[in-house]
Design an enzyme around this catalytic site. Structure first.
Site, PDB file in Angstrom:
ATOM      1  N   HIS A 114       0.830  -1.203   0.000  1.00 57.32           N
ATOM      2  CA  HIS A 114       0.000   0.000   0.000  1.00 57.32           C
ATOM      3  C   HIS A 114       0.863   1.251   0.000  1.00 57.32           C
ATOM      4  CE1 HIS A 114       0.496  -0.566   4.456  1.00 57.32           C
ATOM      5  NE2 HIS A 114       0.695   0.744   4.401  1.00 57.32           N
ATOM      6  N   GLU A 156      -1.913  10.868 -10.998  1.00 54.73           N
ATOM      7  CA  GLU A 156      -1.688  10.809 -12.437  1.00 54.73           C
ATOM      8  C   GLU A 156      -2.624   9.777 -13.040  1.00 54.73           C
ATOM      9  OE1 GLU A 156       1.907  10.121 -15.695  1.00 54.73           O
ATOM     10  OE2 GLU A 156       2.136   9.305 -13.677  1.00 54.73           O
ATOM     11  N   GLU A 190      -3.706   3.546   1.822  1.00 57.25           N
ATOM     12  CA  GLU A 190      -4.036   3.693   3.232  1.00 57.25           C
ATOM     13  C   GLU A 190      -4.230   5.180   3.483  1.00 57.25           C
ATOM     14  OE1 GLU A 190      -1.697   3.764   7.459  1.00 57.25           O
ATOM     15  OE2 GLU A 190      -1.105   2.206   6.031  1.00 57.25           O
ATOM     16  N   ASN A 214      -5.221  11.670  11.325  1.00 57.44           N
ATOM     17  CA  ASN A 214      -4.838  11.963  12.699  1.00 57.44           C
ATOM     18  C   ASN A 214      -5.866  12.947  13.241  1.00 57.44           C
ATOM     19  OD1 ASN A 214      -2.260  10.476  13.014  1.00 57.44           O
ATOM     20  ND2 ASN A 214      -1.725  11.709  11.236  1.00 57.44           N
ATOM     21  N   ARG A 229      -1.579  10.912   4.391  1.00 56.63           N
ATOM     22  CA  ARG A 229      -2.202  11.558   5.545  1.00 56.63           C
ATOM     23  C   ARG A 229      -3.245  12.539   5.009  1.00 56.63           C
ATOM     24  NH1 ARG A 229       3.186  10.971   7.163  1.00 56.63           N
ATOM     25  NH2 ARG A 229       3.361   9.775   9.086  1.00 56.63           N
TER      26      ARG A 229
END
Length: 127
Positions: A5, A122, A56, A60, A9
């Site tokens: 993966h 892209e 992923e 946070n 964030r």
């Protein structure tokens, strides 16, 4: 060995999940909260993690934006009709900042889109 993966964030998890699932047809594969360390992980992709590389998305809980930096480049997605897809993406409000066309010095047709957090995606036309 295989690539499992890529982690991004994100500042608004639901917005990012919607971007990748609604605009690019990925599926939300799993989502988990970690209350102790105050983060949520969501994995999205085109197939089961056992066989496919996925994204992923890490949220946070106390952070709503990040510096992009200069080292990160982009993720790439193969598409069949790049012109049609880019038109659909723009109609849905996506930022197609590099319109479809041949790559400089070549014949492969590409385009670039920004996700809600500013990450580059892209698009590469594949036939």
């Amino acid at each position: 060995m295989r690539l499992l993966h890529t982690m991004l964030r994100v500042g608004d998890l639901d917005r990012s999940i919607a971007f990748y699932t609604d605009l690019f047809g990925m599926k939300l594969l799993r989502r988990s909260d970690n209350e102790q360390y105050r983060y949520t992980l969501a994995f999205v992709g085109y197939g089961d993690e056992a066989d496919h590389t996925v994204l992923e998305l890490t949220y946070n809980w106390d952070v709503d934006s990040y510096e992009m930096g200069t080292a990160y480049g982009h993720i790439a997605i193969g598409v069949e009709d790049i012109y049609g897809l880019c038109a659909q993406l723009e109609q849905k409000g996506a930022d197609v900042y590099r319109k479809p066309g041949p790559v400089k010095g070549g014949s492969t047709v590409i385009a670039f889109v920004r996700d809600p957090d500013g990450y580059a995606v892209e698009l590469i036309e594949r036939q």
